[in-house]
Design an enzyme around this catalytic site. Sequence first.
Site, PDB file in Angstrom:
ATOM      1  CG  ASP A  11      -2.284   0.599   0.915  1.00  0.00           C
ATOM      2  OD1 ASP A  11      -2.381   1.397  -0.034  1.00  0.00           O
ATOM      3  OD2 ASP A  11      -3.257   0.286   1.635  1.00  0.00           O
ATOM      4  CG  ASP A  63      -9.497   2.530  -0.631  1.00  0.00           C
ATOM      5  OD1 ASP A  63      -8.828   1.543  -0.974  1.00  0.00           O
ATOM      6  OD2 ASP A  63      -9.025   3.473   0.045  1.00  0.00           O
TER       7      ASP A  63
END
Length: 733
Positions: free
Chosen positions: A475, A545
């Site tokens: 990430d 997301d």
Amino acid sequence: MGVAFASLLGSGAAAAAYGQTPNAGSHVGSQPVFRLDGGNTTYAFGVNERGELQQLYWGGRLGEHDVIDPAKSEDVLSGFDSSYNNTPQEYAGWGAELYLEPALKVTFADGNRDLVLHYASSSKHDDNSIDVVVKDISRAVIVTLHYNIDPESGIVARSATIENHEPNPIMIEQAAAAAFSLPAAHYTLSYLSGRWAGEWTLNEEAIHQGQRVLESRRGSTGVQLNPWFAIGKGNAGEEQGETWFGALAWSGSWRITVEQDSLDKVRVTGGFNPFDFGYLLEPGEKLESPVFYAGYTDHGMGGASRLLNRFTLTHILPQAPSPKLRPVIYNSWEATQWNVSEAVEGALAEKAAALGVDRFVMDDGWFGQRKSDHAGLGDWYVNKEKFPNGLKPLIDKVHSLNMDFGLWVEPEMVNPDSDLYRNHPDWVLNFPGRPRSEDRNQLVLNLARPDVRKYVFDAMDKLLTENDIAFLKWDYNRNWSEPGWDQLPANEQKKVYVEFTRNLYSILAELRAKHPGVEIESCSGGGGRVDLGILHYTDEVWPSDNTDPLDRLTQQDGFTHAYPVQTMAAWVTDSPHWLNSRTSLMTYRMLVSMQGVLGIGGNLNNWTNEDMAIARRLVAAYHQVQKTVTQGDLYRLISPTNGSEFSATETVSPDKSQAVFFAFVHSTQEGRSFPRSQLLGLDPKAIYALGSIEGKAAEGTPTEASGAWWMNHGIEVALQGDFQGAAFRLDRK
């Protein structure tokens, strides 16, 4: 035929002997003409009478014996429209009378900023590759332009190596990988834009005189714009019309400039973003640009995406040319967030295994003092309170359930509340004496520094060496700010824009070499770092997301214009959805995600027995058709954009033995039924059997018919209501 030319000369020699080979056309005398052929494309360029490298042709493949005329510079129109400015140069330096976007701009040690690049020499590597050297007319600045054409797709890879052979340093202020040109015509530009939770919006606009700048100034690719473009000519559409397309393989700050000049010609220039850019080249040093990939098709946007996506599968991805199918994953984030533990994760793993999942991934919260996003980043040791015996007991349990194990990491970031930051506050990007802006309570490590690069690699290497980890979700949850690097002299600090990304690539490459079984996902708060550069080192990406299924239909539509389904992680999460409070059925959510790399991210502790049964059945069905869905040729039959009530996609295996058809309805109105869908890409003479994955075809639909029937007559789906989906497979008999 790949690269066609008559002879090669040594560096700096005159071009008198150049011409086309007999099978490419007649000899053209003293001016070199280079021709690249691949797929259905010809790309040709040559040297004009002034010595400039000039594009001659880029489009549908020409005949083997067709003669391409030598380059000729454009005429002068007026005192305001110079020939130098109007001539479509392959790689123009900023100098002489150039007012359009340059490929290269430099400042010499004496303050001179004039750079005029002329042809010097070339060298052939094979039938598909050639290097062409251009040099300033008086200064010892040499640029090697690298060309390679893919024989199957016709996609051209271009890049540049810039060398300083001056006695003093030079400052590179702007450096492109390549410039591409199109003749005067009416064109439409397509590009991808977005924001967090709203990535992958496909935009279309007419090209007019002036510049349309696509860029990221964020230090990384960014969600706002993606380094991909497509240009359609005239009325080009989804499956018809001439279309040129390209993608920049760079994960740092980048810029693509689409510019129509005063003669209505179009130029596309792409490479490092010149904003805040400066790369000092000492004598004898060189700077290598990113690679700019570009292609052509006469089959519209669909043809463009199929060519680029097939090229990415076979040439870009780490496992190319035959990437393995992606495992169906379960990720624990929405179930646990930071509250992970051996017991909690183990219980979730049992539920995930019951669904037929292949890989269990534990997300954030397992390391350092990580109890929220306020602390712990940078401290990559296992939290002993949560995992008193380390990760091995959990990994062993996951393996006993016939799944492999993955883990979330964010190696390029640090929380100020961490041991790493307390010990090395100078390791972050910063300007001394200035504020250090925090986003998500974190700062960006300066990966350009050798000591930081070593720390990040060693931490990840130790983690992989000590644990049987098959997958890292890598990430990157914020962009840069205050991009200072005060360990270097002031005139070299802007090198951070290049060296950071180079070190990221080298870390990923070294980790993969040392741990060849490990797969990696690029994640950046959603689709914040997706490009052909990062995809050379990672196996898949996290597009957004936002996992709301209706939103995902449009996001997946945009994503697949530029990147293959093989790389597109697609999770099934809970209903109502946390972002939009939208309620949807489990079948609808599953089918939307089955159009990508299927994953499950909901809280399984809250799923009903019916939810589990539906998911288990559709995971099994997905495994049967996954190779076609993720590695086949995608046809976007009905777009979900612009308020469409319906959407549909079809994917056909490369050998045409199978097709998978997905249909979705947003909300039917006034009794309307789902429109008949004419399929594409099948073998018209073959017989295909229709099978249902989920849903029913309209009454009277045959169970077997020819490819011609399915493509000409089409298929009707019995689909009505709100947020409904259906899926079918067609198998060649």
